[in-house]
Scaffold this motif. Structure first.
Motif, PDB file in Angstrom:
ATOM      1  N   MET A   1       0.836  -1.207   0.000  1.00  0.00           N
ATOM      2  CA  MET A   1       0.000   0.000   0.000  1.00  0.00           C
ATOM      3  C   MET A   1       0.871   1.258   0.000  1.00  0.00           C
TER       4      MET A   1
ATOM      5  N   TYR B   1       1.663   1.658  -3.571  1.00  0.00           N
ATOM      6  CA  TYR B   1       0.502   2.144  -4.332  1.00  0.00           C
ATOM      7  C   TYR B   1       0.320   3.643  -4.158  1.00  0.00           C
ATOM      8  N   LYS B   2       0.552   4.149  -2.967  1.00  0.00           N
ATOM      9  CA  LYS B   2       0.317   5.561  -2.698  1.00  0.00           C
ATOM     10  C   LYS B   2       1.308   6.462  -3.414  1.00  0.00           C
TER      11      LYS B   2
ATOM     12  N   ASN C   1      -8.560  -0.986   2.423  1.00  0.00           N
ATOM     13  CA  ASN C   1      -8.054  -0.936   1.050  1.00  0.00           C
ATOM     14  C   ASN C   1      -8.191  -2.310   0.414  1.00  0.00           C
TER      15      ASN C   1
ATOM     16  N   VAL D   1      -7.552  -4.508  -3.470  1.00  0.00           N
ATOM     17  CA  VAL D   1      -6.903  -4.516  -4.774  1.00  0.00           C
ATOM     18  C   VAL D   1      -7.654  -5.494  -5.665  1.00  0.00           C
TER      19      VAL D   1
ATOM     20  N   ALA E   1       1.646  -3.876 -10.483  1.00  0.00           N
ATOM     21  CA  ALA E   1       0.693  -3.087  -9.712  1.00  0.00           C
ATOM     22  C   ALA E   1       0.439  -1.776 -10.448  1.00  0.00           C
TER      23      ALA E   1
ATOM     24  N   VAL F   1      -2.502   1.891 -10.696  1.00  0.00           N
ATOM     25  CA  VAL F   1      -3.623   2.659 -10.162  1.00  0.00           C
ATOM     26  C   VAL F   1      -4.445   3.132 -11.349  1.00  0.00           C
TER      27      VAL F   1
ATOM     28  N   TYR G   1      -7.015   0.572  -6.912  1.00  0.00           N
ATOM     29  CA  TYR G   1      -5.755  -0.157  -6.982  1.00  0.00           C
ATOM     30  C   TYR G   1      -5.973  -1.453  -7.742  1.00  0.00           C
TER      31      TYR G   1
END
Length: 167
Positions: free
Chosen positions: A56, A59-60, A95, A97, A122, A124, A156
């Protein structure tokens, strides 16, 4: 007296050379049984997989359209009930995915649950306000509910090329 001491020393030496290979083999087998996975897609291992919390953080840092190659651990929330062609993972702190499989080259069992390790990309994605409002109208939401949608939705995603399902 010397004979008794010599006999005692030989006895100690003989006992210290005891073969413990059976217990070592049992320990190795137990370790292998603890980490049993069913493999789907490309062959991968669980070495260096990120925890969901660490993923995470990654991802951010991503913007819409960015991708990073990664290996991550997670817990299955849901699997496609028709073919097993997608799954969602719990990444902590509310969160999730959405996981799809590269080129639809493999599928997960319909009843898959528990922990997985996945390798892939991964990313977004962003759903625009207009599209979200359209979906809300299609779902029969009121005009006030549709008008309340003012921010795009960031989601995500993960495209897995290999998955290990913990047994």
């Amino acid at each position: 007296m010397k004979k008794i001491i010599l006999l005692f020393a030989i006895s100690l030496f003989a006992l210290s050379c005891k073969d413990d290979s059976k217990t070592t083999e049992v320990k190795i087998e137990e370790a292998k049984q603890e980490i049993a996975y069913a493999s789907f897609g490309e062959e991968i291992n669980d070495t260096d997989a990120l925890t969901s919390e660490r993923m995470m953080e990654q991802y951010k840092t991503l913007k819409t359209g960015d991708t990073i190659t990664s290996k991550v651990k997670g817990k299955i929330i849901e699997v496609c009930s028709k073919k097993g062609c997608w799954m969602t993972l719990d990444m902590g702190e509310d969160n999730q995915v959405m996981v799809k499989f590269k080129d639809y080259g493999f599928f997960m069992p319909l009843n898959a649950e528990g922990d997985v390790v996945m390798n892939g990309k991964a990313y977004v994605s962003e759903t625009s306000v207009e599209e979200l409002r359209h979906y809300a109208e299609d779902a029969g939401k009121t005009a006030e509910e549709v008008a309340a949608i003012t921010d795009p939705k960031f989601e995500y995603g993960f495209e897995a090329d290999g998955v290990l399902l913990k047994q």
